[in-house]
Structures are given as structure tokens and as C-alpha cells.
Design a protein around this motif. Structure first.
Motif, PDB file in Angstrom:
ATOM      1  N   MET A 127       0.830  -1.205   0.000  1.00  0.00           N
ATOM      2  CA  MET A 127       0.000   0.000   0.000  1.00  0.00           C
ATOM      3  C   MET A 127       0.869   1.261   0.000  1.00  0.00           C
ATOM      4  O   MET A 127       0.346   2.369   0.034  1.00  0.00           O
ATOM      5  N   LYS A 128       2.193   1.071  -0.012  1.00  0.00           N
ATOM      6  CA  LYS A 128       3.174   2.158  -0.003  1.00  0.00           C
ATOM      7  C   LYS A 128       2.977   3.068   1.207  1.00  0.00           C
ATOM      8  O   LYS A 128       2.956   4.293   1.122  1.00  0.00           O
ATOM      9  N   LYS A 129       2.817   2.421   2.348  1.00  0.00           N
ATOM     10  CA  LYS A 129       2.628   3.171   3.592  1.00  0.00           C
ATOM     11  C   LYS A 129       3.624   2.722   4.647  1.00  0.00           C
ATOM     12  O   LYS A 129       4.091   1.587   4.631  1.00  0.00           O
ATOM     13  N   ASP A 130       3.894   3.624   5.557  1.00  0.00           N
ATOM     14  CA  ASP A 130       4.702   3.276   6.716  1.00  0.00           C
ATOM     15  C   ASP A 130       3.930   2.226   7.529  1.00  0.00           C
ATOM     16  O   ASP A 130       2.725   2.375   7.742  1.00  0.00           O
ATOM     17  N   PRO A 131       4.596   1.168   8.005  1.00  0.00           N
ATOM     18  CA  PRO A 131       3.844   0.100   8.673  1.00  0.00           C
ATOM     19  C   PRO A 131       3.140   0.534   9.952  1.00  0.00           C
ATOM     20  O   PRO A 131       2.079  -0.007  10.285  1.00  0.00           O
ATOM     21  N   ILE A 132       3.705   1.495  10.664  1.00  0.00           N
ATOM     22  CA  ILE A 132       3.007   1.966  11.870  1.00  0.00           C
ATOM     23  C   ILE A 132       1.825   2.842  11.477  1.00  0.00           C
ATOM     24  O   ILE A 132       0.712   2.678  11.972  1.00  0.00           O
ATOM     25  N   ALA A 139      -9.581   0.226  20.214  1.00  0.00           N
ATOM     26  CA  ALA A 139      -8.746   0.812  19.159  1.00  0.00           C
ATOM     27  C   ALA A 139      -7.812   1.897  19.707  1.00  0.00           C
ATOM     28  O   ALA A 139      -6.667   2.023  19.265  1.00  0.00           O
ATOM     29  N   ASP A 140      -8.292   2.658  20.691  1.00  0.00           N
ATOM     30  CA  ASP A 140      -7.457   3.726  21.258  1.00  0.00           C
ATOM     31  C   ASP A 140      -6.241   3.159  21.988  1.00  0.00           C
ATOM     32  O   ASP A 140      -5.127   3.668  21.871  1.00  0.00           O
ATOM     33  N   ARG A 141      -6.479   2.102  22.782  1.00  0.00           N
ATOM     34  CA  ARG A 141      -5.372   1.537  23.557  1.00  0.00           C
ATOM     35  C   ARG A 141      -4.387   0.834  22.623  1.00  0.00           C
ATOM     36  O   ARG A 141      -3.174   0.859  22.849  1.00  0.00           O
ATOM     37  N   TYR A 142      -4.930   0.198  21.586  1.00  0.00           N
ATOM     38  CA  TYR A 142      -4.062  -0.461  20.600  1.00  0.00           C
ATOM     39  C   TYR A 142      -3.178   0.594  19.921  1.00  0.00           C
ATOM     40  O   TYR A 142      -1.948   0.453  19.826  1.00  0.00           O
ATOM     41  N   ALA A 143      -3.810   1.672  19.495  1.00  0.00           N
ATOM     42  CA  ALA A 143      -3.049   2.753  18.855  1.00  0.00           C
ATOM     43  C   ALA A 143      -2.050   3.358  19.841  1.00  0.00           C
ATOM     44  O   ALA A 143      -0.936   3.752  19.468  1.00  0.00           O
ATOM     45  N   GLY A 144      -2.445   3.380  21.103  1.00  0.00           N
ATOM     46  CA  GLY A 144      -1.592   3.976  22.139  1.00  0.00           C
ATOM     47  C   GLY A 144      -0.229   3.306  22.229  1.00  0.00           C
ATOM     48  O   GLY A 144       0.806   3.988  22.328  1.00  0.00           O
ATOM     49  N   VAL A 145      -0.192   1.973  22.183  1.00  0.00           N
ATOM     50  CA  VAL A 145       1.114   1.306  22.284  1.00  0.00           C
ATOM     51  C   VAL A 145       1.923   1.489  21.003  1.00  0.00           C
ATOM     52  O   VAL A 145       3.158   1.577  21.043  1.00  0.00           O
ATOM     53  N   LEU A 146       1.218   1.565  19.868  1.00  0.00           N
ATOM     54  CA  LEU A 146       1.947   1.803  18.612  1.00  0.00           C
ATOM     55  C   LEU A 146       2.583   3.193  18.602  1.00  0.00           C
ATOM     56  O   LEU A 146       3.733   3.363  18.177  1.00  0.00           O
ATOM     57  N   GLU A 147       1.833   4.173  19.080  1.00  0.00           N
ATOM     58  CA  GLU A 147       2.375   5.539  19.125  1.00  0.00           C
ATOM     59  C   GLU A 147       3.537   5.629  20.114  1.00  0.00           C
ATOM     60  O   GLU A 147       4.550   6.274  19.855  1.00  0.00           O
ATOM     61  N   VAL A 180       5.546   3.194  21.087  1.00  0.00           N
ATOM     62  CA  VAL A 180       6.750   2.503  20.600  1.00  0.00           C
ATOM     63  C   VAL A 180       7.373   3.286  19.436  1.00  0.00           C
ATOM     64  O   VAL A 180       8.595   3.309  19.285  1.00  0.00           O
ATOM     65  N   ARG A 181       6.529   3.918  18.666  1.00  0.00           N
ATOM     66  CA  ARG A 181       7.034   4.762  17.564  1.00  0.00           C
ATOM     67  C   ARG A 181       7.891   5.896  18.135  1.00  0.00           C
ATOM     68  O   ARG A 181       9.013   6.133  17.684  1.00  0.00           O
ATOM     69  N   ASP A 182       7.362   6.548  19.162  1.00  0.00           N
ATOM     70  CA  ASP A 182       8.073   7.697  19.719  1.00  0.00           C
ATOM     71  C   ASP A 182       9.333   7.275  20.473  1.00  0.00           C
ATOM     72  O   ASP A 182      10.381   7.896  20.339  1.00  0.00           O
ATOM     73  N   LYS A 183       9.213   6.232  21.265  1.00  0.00           N
ATOM     74  CA  LYS A 183      10.350   5.821  22.106  1.00  0.00           C
ATOM     75  C   LYS A 183      11.478   5.178  21.303  1.00  0.00           C
ATOM     76  O   LYS A 183      12.637   5.195  21.712  1.00  0.00           O
ATOM     77  N   SER A 184      11.116   4.570  20.177  1.00  0.00           N
ATOM     78  CA  SER A 184      12.164   3.905  19.383  1.00  0.00           C
ATOM     79  C   SER A 184      12.812   4.865  18.387  1.00  0.00           C
ATOM     80  O   SER A 184      13.762   4.494  17.697  1.00  0.00           O
ATOM     81  N   VAL A 209       8.624  -3.707  13.044  1.00  0.00           N
ATOM     82  CA  VAL A 209       7.653  -3.346  14.068  1.00  0.00           C
ATOM     83  C   VAL A 209       6.521  -4.364  14.060  1.00  0.00           C
ATOM     84  O   VAL A 209       6.195  -4.948  13.022  1.00  0.00           O
ATOM     85  N   ALA A 210       5.932  -4.589  15.220  1.00  0.00           N
ATOM     86  CA  ALA A 210       4.731  -5.418  15.310  1.00  0.00           C
ATOM     87  C   ALA A 210       4.011  -5.054  16.597  1.00  0.00           C
ATOM     88  O   ALA A 210       4.616  -4.554  17.549  1.00  0.00           O
TER      89      ALA A 210
END
Lengths: 151, 756
Positions: free
Chosen positions: B558-563, B586-594, B596-600, B614-615
Motif C-alpha cells: 500500500m506504499k505506507k509506513d507500517p506503523i 482501538a485507542d489503547r491499541y493505537a496507544g502502544v503503537l504511538e 513505541v514509535r516515539d520511544k524507538s 515493528v509489530a
């Protein structure tokens, strides 16, 4: 059966056992020193690590008949009051999860630090690679070894 | 079991060092150490203990004993559960000592999950009970103080084991314990506000740490009583086989051997419970004086085995639902398993969920991405092999050892021996690992059968080989994912079809269900006689790897960033959810992705030669996401760093929870790269750690950086949730490193380098 005189943790012991009995079972079954653990019985996991004249050995594969005058040290004899720098570092880093492999880990690490007081990461890896931690506390083990090395 | 014990020796470990007839000289250092420890302990012990409730007793000197209800196998419940009681009791943590409770359904009721440590349900299932136990104790102390000081109870405050009134009156918990124990148990108590927590949320060291690092007897294998014999079993060499005959003549005369006999693990027609997995209904027992003597006899015994024919058995699950389970005859092969799974994957499955019109969407798609994933059986390989102590005397049974679910096995033991449950005493030792394996405690029943036969206390011990080849494996799995895209690479439809031997890993209502208009989920399963069971995050541990690998490949298509691609789907699931029963937030799921995105530092380009994957996944009511960074050194992946983000609600003991996450990451990387139990003609081909590859220190990540989402939600699972997504993060990073996707676990197996 045969009688064997052993020096364990600075004390003399006499046991009357089958000469092929591994030291592991002499310790655990006959002398009630159960801090040395059974994991695999073929020197592949390190849970049974003891010191034989200061060298790390897998006691599960060491028949009692092969030990003559060498001094055996087990986790129970590593320090008088459980205050070996590694034991203290292990508590500081709160290393254990299930804890089963940790006495073997500590004994391997103690032998390493005795020979090499300031090991590099690679040297720690090499010395500790024979000790499996199924819970995956490797990072904390390594950190604790480094802390102990600094003390 | 309800008696208040004052003696310090809470367990009967190593009561006597003299073995009948062994004629050896005893080492006294252990005994000396014990008496020293006991002397030290007794100084701190009170003259009188006062029982408050199942979790709590308080001594006249202020010492507080907190009983931890659930058995411990490394997730640190023995520390975190008492912390919860201590928080509400408002006791100073240094005044607390912890004891493992006995199995006691009357004291610790909670249906089948009473004292079950598993399914990441330990803390969540006991959260309220533990808080109430502490708060009740505190309330009784306050009421006693109010009575003594003739002031309203509302005016009594507490802090660090001290009761206080504005008049200046003060008393320690110890001083007020006797009076407080006489106060009627309050029906309702007020719990603390989360913001007032002092103990919960602050890291506390493992209460058994000092014993662990000094090698004190803690584990089932360390358990000993006077006159105890050692027992081992011989089981068929292959699944699909049963005992035909055995010759005990050569073994019976061997030194130290007391008895050799065969026994049935269940009575004829005995109904099984859901956790009564046992591949081998008849075993040979060898009983003797010492471990080494019994091991030698075990090697010498001659037994003959024969294939069994297909049979059915009745299994009662939770809620009493009975089902007929077919156990097929035959000697199975992993190669055939894979072929069969591919065959089932190519046929229509059982539709579990369907949203919109996925068939039509796939027909009109400009592009269809289809990928299949597989994983083999896995052995749990707890470091402490299965074992149990049993002493059956007439109609009384004492058993002690490592088990995750005493309440699930007690009925089985009771039925097998015909002894009522109230006559069975189960002591739970610390476990050298569990990972789900010890929820299937058939070895405890076996120990009791053997003790009953030889009329002596026995400790049954599995050798490593027994442990690895006796079954209860993680099933083999297979999943096929398809995605339909339009010409602009927009996602039109999503299809998952998954199955396994003998169960499907599908979770049809989890993400990305709810985020896609046209969605189809199907499953299938294949019968097998290889016994399987829960393995850290059952089913999730495979399906997360498959799904998260597929989403990574889909994001690329889809030519998108995986996160960002996942976050877009989650935004849609939140704003405009598709279908019903979407079982994630959905909010809590997105919360861990955000997080991990920021911290990594995901927004920054990775360092030279570093490849990232990422997963994320949701299971056991918690959310976990990882970013894994690796380099390739001589073709071998070296994990430099893993950044983890976890949302498990309130984190009771943060450093211990971080430790658990680190362990899950390392365990997952190990199993993703190396884990595999292949079968040939029913024979488990790996038997010990020389051929079952386990992750070792040099293969562990160099750093793991764990972050928790801060919120005030009641705690949810922690032992399992960080485990499944790391498989996907590993697969996705490997792709970045090599340009090749990996679909079949283990990714390395016995090889040293990728692609060899």
C-alpha cells in the motif's frame, strides 16, 4: 558402591555411592546441597554448574570417581552469608524470574570473574553461553556481572 | 490448613538427611545453615499471630504475613500479589513477610481459576480480592483503635503500619492486632484511590531473591522428606504407541531399586477434565533409593510397545460441557502435518466471521496479496523438569510440587485414587518455569499412583528427555492471509484462513477485524494423537506472527509506513467500526503503537546497517508493541535493541513487569529463530538441549527498552501479551535486512546463518 572422600565448601565429606554417580546427585541426594540444579544431565544447560578447584564444571557429567583431591565449591559455599558480589549484584538487578537456572548462572559468572575480573561483553557471552535461562533474563545477568565486576 | 502456625519451618523440605539403608555420611553444613536461618528468623517472629483473612495475619510485634494465593513460576506474583494487599493495609513493606498459601478452594474461591497462575489471569483475577483483603485488615485495625480511644473510626488515619488520631494517640498495627482480630469482619470497605498508591506502582524486589541466589530449597525437585523414594517413569517412544509388555527381571536386582511396575494413568472409563492431557495411558514406574540408581535402571529396562487403534474419550470442559474427543491411531510425521495443513488451507474453511462482501471485493480487486505462514510444534522446556512429591497414606494424600493449576488437577487425582478432595493436601512449590506446561499436572497424579502402590513417600522426577518427549506441545499451525487492493492501493478486503494440528489459532474478532469493510475469517483443524496444550499466549503466539508479518507486507504494497498504516486502520475501527464483537480497544491499541514509535525514534532513519521491524498485538486483555533493530553479522541476525510499549493497565511492580517483558522478548526471539519439535513416525526427534536449540546469552538482544502506558485501568495480563508480537517484529526486521520475507518458523532452525 565405594567410599569417596570429598572436600565441599571447605568441609570434608564421605559418601558411599556407585562410582559412576555424577557429583550433581551426590550433592543433591546424598548431601542435601540442592542449590545445584538438574537441567539436562548432559552438560548442555549449565544449571548444575559448580567449581572444581575454582574452575566452572557441569556437575551432572562429572562422576564422583573422577574427583580426587580437588576442592568442590557449590552455590551454598560461594560466600559465607550469601554476600558474594555477584549474589548482591543479582539482587540489585532483580535478575531472577523463575530462578531455577540462576545458581548455575552465578557459579559460571563467579568462575569467569575469578579469572577475568573485568570481562568485556564478548567475554561474558562466551563464558555464559553454556547456561540456558529459559525465562530470558540474559540482559539482567550480564548487567549484574558487570556490576559485580565493578565492585 | 486454617490453623495459625507459629513455627518457622513452613515447609517440610529436607526434614531429615538420613536415608534408610544408604549408610552414608551426612554433610552438616546445610543443617547448620538452616538452624542459623531459623534462629535469625525466630527473633523477628511474634509471640502471637492474629488471623484477619485468608490473605493476612498480623503478629503482636507488627510483623505481617501475607499469603500469596497463586503459585509462582517467575512472573513474580509472589511479590506483586502481596504488594496489593500491603497497599490497602497501609503497612510498611519492610514489616511484610510472604508465604505461599496452600491450595484451599474454601479460602480462595474463584470457580475453576481459583489458584490458577496462567492465561495472564493471576493479577487480574485476584486484584479485587487482594485489595479487599488488605482494606479489610486496615478497617478492622481502625475500628479497634476507635474503640480503644473512644473516638469515631472516621478520624483514625493510617500510614506505614501506624494508626493515628489527631488527639495525638498512636498505635502500631502490632499493638492493635489482638483487638482488631476480634472486630467483626466489615461487609464493605473503602478502597484507596489510585492516586494514593504508595506500594503499587513502585518497584519492589522479588521476595524470594535472597533464597534464589543462595540456592535454598525452593523448587519441587528440592522437596524431600524422611524415607522418601525416587520414582521415574518410562513412556512409549512414540505418540500413537502403547505399552505391550516389559521385562523387569534385569532391573529389579539392580542396586537401590525397590519396585518396577506398570500402571494406568486413568481408571477405566474415567472422564477427563479439560486439562487432563495425557498421551500415554499406561506407563512403567521404576522406584528406588536414589536418583542415579533409578536413572540407571530406567536405561536398562526392556519394554515393548505397540501401536494403538483410534479411540474416543469423554472430556468435560469448563461449565461441565462434555464432548467426545477422537484420538486417532497412527504414527505421525511433521512432514505429513505440513502437507496436510497446506491441503486444508487450500479448501474452504469454517466461516467464523464475515463482514460486507469479501468475495465480491476480491473479484474486483486490482491486486491481491496472498501469503501463507507456518510454525511447528514447540516444547515448553521448563528448566525444572516435571516432578512431584506424593505421600498417599490410606485415604489421605499429601502432594507437593510445581503446578500452575491445583484446582484443575485435584478432581482428577481424587477420581483416580477414589479419595475425596478434602483428604487431598496440595502444597505448591516454586516452579522452575511454567509457560503453560504445568497447567497439565498429570505428573502429580502419576506420583500419587506410584506412592499408593509402593506405600511410601515418593518424588517422581522426569528426566530432561522424558520432559521433552512426553507431550503437551504448542500445536503446529498454518495461516493464509489475503488482501484485496484497488488500483490506488487502497485496501478493499481482508481474508484470513487459519488452522492447526489439532486446533486453529484464529481469533476472528481481533484487529484488523472491525477496521475493514469486507472481512472474512475461516478456520479448520486436523486431528492428532500428539498431545498439545497451552504455551505462553496460546494461539496468539502464532497468529500474531503471521498477521503482523502480513500487515507489514501489506503496508509495503500500500506504499505506507507500517506503523501509520496500522494507525489508520485503528482510527477507522474507532470512528466507524465494522461489524460487532470487535474485542479490542482501538485507542489503547493505537496507544502502544504511538508509544513505541516515539520511544524507538521510528521517525528517524535507522543507523547504518541497522534494520528495523515493528509489530503489535492485543491478547489477554493487554496491548503490546515492539520495534526490533538488528544487524547482520556473517549472515547471522544480531538483535541490537528492542523497544517495547505495553498497556496492561496499572503496573503493580514496574521493574518486575519490565523483567517479564524482557523475558517475553527473548523467549519470542528464541522460538522464532530456533524453536521446533519435529516428529518422525510419532517419535519426538529432539530429546535434550544438544539438539533442541534454545536461545543463549550471545543471541539475546543487546538492549531491551520497556515502556508502559500510564493509566488507571485495573491491571490486565502481563505474562503473555508481550510475547506474540515479537515474532512479527523479528520477521519484519529480517526482511529489511535481507530483502527476503520469512514465512515459516523457525527462521533459522539449526542453522547459524540465514539462507544457508
Amino acid at each position: 558402591m565405594a567410599v569417596f572422600n570429598l572436600t565441599i565448601n571447605g568441609k570434608k565429606h564421605q559418601v558411599d555411592v556407585d562410582p559412576t554417580t555424577p557429583i550433581l546427585w551426590v550433592l543433591r541426594d546424598h548431601l542435601n546441597l540442592v542449590g545445584t540444579k538438574y537441567g539436562c544431565g548432559m552438560a548442555m544447560c549449565g544449571a548444575c554448574t559448580i567449581h572444581l578447584d575454582g574452575e566452572a564444571m557441569r556437575s551432572c557429567s562429572l562422576p564422583v570417581a573422577q574427583v580426587s583431591n580437588q576442592k568442590i565449591t557449590t552455590i551454598e559455599g560461594l560466600s559465607e552469608n550469601g554476600d558474594h558480589p555477584l549474589q548482591k549484584a543479582w539482587l540489585e538487578h532483580d535478575v531472577p524470574q523463575c530462578g531455577y537456572c540462576q545458581t548455575g548462572q552465578i557459579m559460571s559468572a563467579a568462575a569467569l570473574l575469578k579469572d577475568n575480573p573485568k570481562p568485556s561483553d564478548e567475554e561474558i557471552d562466551a563464558a555464559m553461553n553454556g547456561n540456558i535461562c529459559r525465562c530470558g533474563t540474559y540482559i539482567r545477568i550480564k548487567a549484574a556481572i558487570k556490576t559485580a565486576a565493578r565492585s | 490448613m486454617t490453623k495459625t502456625k507459629i513455627a518457622s519451618g513452613r515447609r517440610s523440605f529436607l526434614r531429615n538427611t538420613l536415608f534408610a539403608g544408604s549408610g552414608m555420611v551426612i554433610g552438616f553444613d546445610w543443617l547448620a545453615q538452616q538452624s542459623l536461618a531459623a534462629a535469625k528468623d525466630s527473633l523477628a517472629l511474634p509471640k502471637e499471630w492474629y488471623d484477619f483473612n485468608a490473605f493476612l495475619k498480623i503478629g503482636d510485634n507488627g510483623l505481617v504475613t501475607i499469603f500469596t494465593p497463586n503459585p509462582e513460576f517467575g512472573q513474580n506474583v509472589m511479590t506483586s500479589m502481596p504488594m496489593i494487599v500491603a497497599e490497602e493495609l497501609d503497612v510498611d513493606w519492610k514489616d511484610v513477610r510472604v508465604e505461599m498459601a496452600m491450595h484451599d478452594p474454601a479460602k480462595f474461591p474463584n470457580a475453576a481459576f481459583g489458584q490458577f497462575t496462567g492465561g495472564s489471569r493471576g493479577i487480574p483475577s485476584k486484584w479485587d480480592a487482594l485489595r479487599k483483603a488488605g482494606a479489610t485488615g486496615r478497617q478492622m485495625l481502625r475500628e479497634a483503635a476507635a474503640k480503644a480511644w473512644q473516638v469515631p473510626v472516621e478520624e483514625i488515619t493510617t500510614s506505614n503500619s501506624v494508626l493515628q488520631h489527631s488527639s495525638g494517640k498512636k498505635a502500631t498495627y502490632g499493638e492493635m492486632a489482638a483487638a482488631a482480630a476480634q472486630i467483626p469482619v466489615p461487609k464493605e470497605v473503602k478502597l484507596k484511590a489510585v492516586k494514593d498508591f504508595k506500594i503499587i506502582g513502585t518497584s519492589h524486589k522479588n521476595v524470594e531473591g535472597p533464597k534464589i541466589v543462595t540456592g535454598k530449597p525452593l523448587f519441587g525437585l528440592d522437596y524431600k522428606v524422611e524415607g522418601m523414594l525416587i520414582a521415574m517413569i518410562v513412556h512409549p517412544p512414540a505418540f500413537g504407541m502403547k505399552l505391550k509388555s516389559f521385562n523387569d527381571a534385569s532391573v529389579k536386582g539392580m542396586p537401590g531399586i525397590k519396585d518396577v511396575f506398570s500402571f494406568k494413568t486413568y481408571n477405566e472409563g474415567q472422564e477427563k477434565g479439560g486439562f487432563d492431557a495425557n498421551a500415554f495411558p499406561e506407563l512403567v514406574a521404576i522406584v528406588g533409593n536414589s536418583t542415579w540408581e533409578v536413572m540407571n535402571a530406567k536405561k536398562a529396562i526392556k519394554a515393548e510397545w505397540e501401536p494403538f487403534a483410534t479411540y474416543n474419550e469423554t472430556v468435560a470442559g469448563f461449565g461441565g460441557n462434555k464432548s467426545q474427543v477422537k484420538v486417532p491411531g497412527g504414527l505421525e510425521n511433521s512432514v505429513d502435518h505440513l502437507a496436510k495443513m497446506k491441503e486444508f488451507a487450500s479448501k474452504p474453511g469454517r466461516v467464523v466471521r464475515k463482514d460486507g462482501d469479501p468475495e465480491a471485493a476480491f473479484k474486483t480487486a486490482a491486486k491481491v496479496l496472498e501469503r501463507s505462514y507456518s510454525a511447528p510444534h514447540l516444547a515448553h522446556n521448563c528448566m525444572e523438569p516435571m516432578n512431584f512429591f506424593a505421600d498417599v497414606k490410606g485415604d489421605k494424600v499429601k502432594v507437593a510440587g510445581p503446578l500452575q493449576a491445583p484446582g484443575l488437577i485435584e478432581p482428577t487425582l481424587s477420581a483416580r485414587l477414589g479419595i475425596p478432595a478434602e483428604n487431598i493436601e496440595i502444597e505448591m512449590t516454586r516452579m522452575g518455569g511454567g509457560f503453560g506446561r504445568r497447567a497439565y499436572s498429570h505428573y502429580m497424579v502419576e506420583a500419587a499412583i506410584i506412592s499408593n502402590q509402593v506405600k511410601a513417600p515418593v518424588k517422581l522426577m522426569y528426566t530432561r528427555e522424558d520432559d521433552m518427549t512426553n507431550g503437551v506441545y504448542r500445536p503446529a499451525y498454518y495461516a493464509t492471509y489475503r488482501a484485496a487492493l484497488d488500483k490506488n492501493n487502497n485496501l478493499l478486503a481482508f481474508h484470513v484462513k487459519a488452522g492447526g494440528i489439532p486446533e486453529s489459532p484464529l481469533h476472528a474478532n481481533r484487529f484488523p477485524a472491525g477496521a475493514i469493510d469486507n472481512y472474512l475469517a475461516e478456520d479448520w483443524s486436523i486431528e492428532s494423537n500428539i498431545t498439545i496444550g497451552a504455551f505462553r499466549a496460546p494461539r496468539s503466539n502464532f497468529i500474531a506472527a503471521a498477521e503482523q508479518s502480513f500487515l507489514d507486507e501489506l503496508a509495503e504494497a500500500m506504499k505506507k509506513d507500517p506503523i501509520e498504516m496500522r494507525l489508520e486502520l485503528l482510527r477507522k475501527a474507532k470512528a466507524n467500526p465494522v461489524g460487532k464483537n470487535n474485542d479490542y480497544d482501538a485507542d489503547r491499541y493505537a496507544g502502544v503503537l504511538e508509544l513505541v514509535r516515539d520511544k524507538s525514534g521510528w521517525a528517524n532513519k535507522p543507523k547504518s546497517k541497522v534494520h528495523r521491524g515493528v509489530a503489535a498485538y492485543f491478547c489477554h486483555a493487554s496491548y503490546a508493541a515492539h520495534v526490533l533493530e538488528l544487524t547482520l553479522e556473517d549472515g547471522k541476525p544480531v538483535v541490537q535493541k528492542v523497544t517495547s510499549a505495553i498497556d496492561c493497565g496499572i503496573v503493580v511492580n514496574p521493574d518486575a513487569a519490565a523483567n517479564m517483558t524482557e523475558g517475553a522478548v527473548i523467549d519470542g526471539i528464541g522460538n522464532a529463530l530456533f524453536g521446533e519439535m519435529p516428529f518422525k513416525n510419532g517419535v519426538p526427534e529432539k530429546t535434550n538441549f544438544h539438539n533442541y536449540r534454545m536461545i543463549r546469552m550471545s543471541e539475546a538482544p543487546k538492549a531491551i527498552d520497556v515502556h508502559f502506558v500510564k493509566n488507571e485501568m485495573s491491571p490486565t495480563g502481563m505474562g503473555e501479551p508481550p510475547f506474540p508480537p515479537i515474532f512479527g517484529a523479528m520477521a519484519n526486521a529480517l526482511y529489511k535486512a535481507t530483502g527476503k520475507r520469512v514465512y515459516n518458523q523457525p527462521f533459522l532452525g539449526d542453522k547459524q546463518e540465514l539462507g544457508m
